[in-house]
Design a protein around this motif. Sequence first.
Motif, PDB file in Angstrom:
ATOM      1  N   GLY A  86      -7.327   7.643  -6.837  1.00  0.00           N
ATOM      2  CA  GLY A  86      -7.768   7.101  -5.549  1.00  0.00           C
ATOM      3  C   GLY A  86      -6.598   6.862  -4.626  1.00  0.00           C
ATOM      4  N   ASP A  87      -6.908   6.560  -3.366  1.00  0.00           N
ATOM      5  CA  ASP A  87      -5.866   6.343  -2.375  1.00  0.00           C
ATOM      6  C   ASP A  87      -5.028   5.109  -2.701  1.00  0.00           C
ATOM      7  N   VAL A  88      -3.741   5.184  -2.324  1.00  0.00           N
ATOM      8  CA  VAL A  88      -2.822   4.048  -2.472  1.00  0.00           C
ATOM      9  C   VAL A  88      -2.289   3.691  -1.088  1.00  0.00           C
ATOM     10  N   ALA A  89      -2.475   2.449  -0.700  1.00  0.00           N
ATOM     11  CA  ALA A  89      -1.942   1.952   0.568  1.00  0.00           C
ATOM     12  C   ALA A  89      -0.563   1.352   0.342  1.00  0.00           C
ATOM     13  N   ALA A  90       0.142   1.038   1.428  1.00  0.00           N
ATOM     14  CA  ALA A  90       1.477   0.448   1.319  1.00  0.00           C
ATOM     15  C   ALA A  90       1.509  -0.886   2.063  1.00  0.00           C
TER      16      ALA A  90
ATOM     17  N   GLU B 112       5.783 -11.518  15.207  1.00  0.00           N
ATOM     18  CA  GLU B 112       5.863 -10.297  16.013  1.00  0.00           C
ATOM     19  C   GLU B 112       5.754  -9.052  15.120  1.00  0.00           C
ATOM     20  N   ASP B 113       6.398  -9.122  13.965  1.00  0.00           N
ATOM     21  CA  ASP B 113       6.375  -7.984  13.047  1.00  0.00           C
ATOM     22  C   ASP B 113       4.959  -7.660  12.584  1.00  0.00           C
ATOM     23  N   GLY B 114       4.113  -8.674  12.457  1.00  0.00           N
ATOM     24  CA  GLY B 114       2.748  -8.433  12.019  1.00  0.00           C
ATOM     25  C   GLY B 114       2.028  -7.441  12.916  1.00  0.00           C
ATOM     26  N   SER B 115       2.139  -7.616  14.218  1.00  0.00           N
ATOM     27  CA  SER B 115       1.504  -6.689  15.162  1.00  0.00           C
ATOM     28  C   SER B 115       2.167  -5.319  15.126  1.00  0.00           C
ATOM     29  N   TRP B 116       3.494  -5.316  15.028  1.00  0.00           N
ATOM     30  CA  TRP B 116       4.269  -4.070  14.955  1.00  0.00           C
ATOM     31  C   TRP B 116       3.855  -3.246  13.734  1.00  0.00           C
ATOM     32  N   LEU B 117       3.730  -3.905  12.605  1.00  0.00           N
ATOM     33  CA  LEU B 117       3.359  -3.221  11.369  1.00  0.00           C
ATOM     34  C   LEU B 117       1.903  -2.772  11.391  1.00  0.00           C
TER      35      LEU B 117
ATOM     36  N   GLU C  10       8.240   4.997   8.717  1.00  0.00           N
ATOM     37  CA  GLU C  10       9.067   6.162   8.426  1.00  0.00           C
ATOM     38  C   GLU C  10      10.089   5.794   7.358  1.00  0.00           C
ATOM     39  N   TYR C  11      10.161   6.573   6.292  1.00  0.00           N
ATOM     40  CA  TYR C  11      11.103   6.280   5.204  1.00  0.00           C
ATOM     41  C   TYR C  11      12.504   6.721   5.631  1.00  0.00           C
ATOM     42  N   ILE C  12      13.481   5.793   5.592  1.00  0.00           N
ATOM     43  CA  ILE C  12      14.822   6.095   6.098  1.00  0.00           C
ATOM     44  C   ILE C  12      15.931   5.745   5.115  1.00  0.00           C
ATOM     45  N   ALA C  13      15.605   5.236   3.933  1.00  0.00           N
ATOM     46  CA  ALA C  13      16.624   4.653   3.060  1.00  0.00           C
ATOM     47  C   ALA C  13      17.412   5.663   2.243  1.00  0.00           C
ATOM     48  N   SER C  14      17.018   6.947   2.268  1.00  0.00           N
ATOM     49  CA  SER C  14      17.679   7.935   1.413  1.00  0.00           C
ATOM     50  C   SER C  14      17.986   9.213   2.188  1.00  0.00           C
ATOM     51  N   PRO C  15      19.006   9.202   3.050  1.00  0.00           N
ATOM     52  CA  PRO C  15      19.337  10.391   3.835  1.00  0.00           C
ATOM     53  C   PRO C  15      19.821  11.564   2.988  1.00  0.00           C
ATOM     54  N   TYR C  16      20.133  11.334   1.717  1.00  0.00           N
ATOM     55  CA  TYR C  16      20.542  12.418   0.826  1.00  0.00           C
ATOM     56  C   TYR C  16      19.337  13.180   0.262  1.00  0.00           C
ATOM     57  N   VAL C  17      18.128  12.768   0.640  1.00  0.00           N
ATOM     58  CA  VAL C  17      16.911  13.491   0.287  1.00  0.00           C
ATOM     59  C   VAL C  17      16.495  14.322   1.497  1.00  0.00           C
TER      60      VAL C  17
ATOM     61  N   GLU D 252       8.612  13.399   4.281  1.00  0.00           N
ATOM     62  CA  GLU D 252       7.331  13.639   3.608  1.00  0.00           C
ATOM     63  C   GLU D 252       6.822  12.399   2.881  1.00  0.00           C
ATOM     64  N   PHE D 253       7.617  11.345   2.836  1.00  0.00           N
ATOM     65  CA  PHE D 253       7.227  10.122   2.133  1.00  0.00           C
ATOM     66  C   PHE D 253       6.922   8.977   3.091  1.00  0.00           C
ATOM     67  N   SER D 254       6.632   9.287   4.319  1.00  0.00           N
ATOM     68  CA  SER D 254       6.315   8.260   5.298  1.00  0.00           C
ATOM     69  C   SER D 254       4.843   7.848   5.210  1.00  0.00           C
ATOM     70  N   LEU D 255       4.544   6.701   5.790  1.00  0.00           N
ATOM     71  CA  LEU D 255       3.185   6.158   5.785  1.00  0.00           C
ATOM     72  C   LEU D 255       2.275   7.030   6.628  1.00  0.00           C
ATOM     73  N   ASP D 256       1.076   7.308   6.115  1.00  0.00           N
ATOM     74  CA  ASP D 256       0.082   8.037   6.894  1.00  0.00           C
ATOM     75  C   ASP D 256      -0.570   7.107   7.917  1.00  0.00           C
ATOM     76  N   ALA D 257      -1.211   7.699   8.896  1.00  0.00           N
ATOM     77  CA  ALA D 257      -1.806   6.917   9.982  1.00  0.00           C
ATOM     78  C   ALA D 257      -2.866   5.935   9.487  1.00  0.00           C
ATOM     79  N   ASP D 258      -3.525   6.273   8.375  1.00  0.00           N
ATOM     80  CA  ASP D 258      -4.575   5.390   7.853  1.00  0.00           C
ATOM     81  C   ASP D 258      -4.040   4.311   6.920  1.00  0.00           C
ATOM     82  N   GLY D 259      -2.702   4.204   6.813  1.00  0.00           N
ATOM     83  CA  GLY D 259      -2.098   3.158   5.991  1.00  0.00           C
ATOM     84  C   GLY D 259      -1.884   3.542   4.542  1.00  0.00           C
TER      85      GLY D 259
END
Length: 377
Positions: free
Chosen positions: A130-134, A149-154, A333-340, A345-352
């Motif tokens: 099944g789907d996994v949310a983040a 403020e972050d709550g609305s941003w997220l 957007e996943y940004i922690a591993s620029p060596y990948v 391709e590991f970023s959050l989808d629009a549906d969460g």
Amino acid sequence: MEITGVEAIPLASPVDSVEMKLGENDQSVAVLPVLVKVHTSSGITGLGETLTYDPSGEEARFIAKGVSSLATHLEGRDPVDVTQRWTDLYQHVKRSGAFKPLSAIDEALWDIAGKDAGKPLYELLGGSAGDVAAYATFPHRKPTDRLIEDGSWLADAGFDSMKITVGTDLEADRERITTIAESLPDDFGLSMDANTSYGFSDALSLARTASDLEMEWFEEPIAHTDIDGQAELNRRTGVPIAAYQSHYPHYPAVDHLTANALEVYQPSLYISGGVTAAKRVSTLVEAFNKRFVPHAFGPLVNYAASLHVSLASSACDLIEFAVYDDEATDPGEYIASPYVANQTEFSLDADGTISPPERPGIGVELDDAKVEELRLD
């Protein structure tokens, strides 16, 4: 196919160090990956990863030496017999405590198995359940107004919950969680992590407030070794008690489940024993009708492995996602591993929701030039 070599590469932190207050102590925290490559006679190379938060790099170098030590028990063996390789290595690790090296090697062996079969890892683990949310977390403690403020941003980015840190002062934390919970967007969830900094009485008091606020969970409220205390909190309050990120491998889960100590189990693949141990935790948790929500703070190779285990677990509907950049246009957007090379391709989808790419193995492609740039001496 045989294992022909094991390579451990400690890397400098791709993200800036931050100062965190854990209980009474200030601590400088970075994310230093230790990348592991397992080479084979067929030309397939498996990738695994563990990590350390030590900005000096000394622990990363020490872990790399541990990988090299365990490698002597692997060369010439079949990498696809992952369960047997894990069992063989565990006989050494249970005495030495080298669970981080074991975890990274295990992830790499599963990567080889997936590549050899031509299938994404989650299919080898039983297929998608099944789907996994983040849910969003941050690498540092933020002021209350910024978190509101972050709550609305997220929420705008697709997240439907976030986790904040507590544990410095009971009354300050009570005011903090109340203000934030009452100010977040509708249906946006909130959980909290005390990093084992409270005693039982204060944890109980704050848990009762969290229950009234209908928070998602209270993570590591007291010492993670206090199973009886966690069980008592779980029994006397309405907020789910969460932990297990500090345990390894899967065996301690039996004691926690028997005591009904936790509602949410959060193994860290980079220390728990990799894919093999985390999958076993998820099976135990499902049998007791508890939630499996991996602790996945850190770099992407380990995160990818965590995603596959999550997707294949019927007890999992949620995984952690670290938001490192407060100024990012898209916090998903996943940004922690620029060596990948394929980290987008590991970023959050629009549906969460979030899922690994449909590539064989764990689905990670390295940028070898960037790996060399970040390699520690």
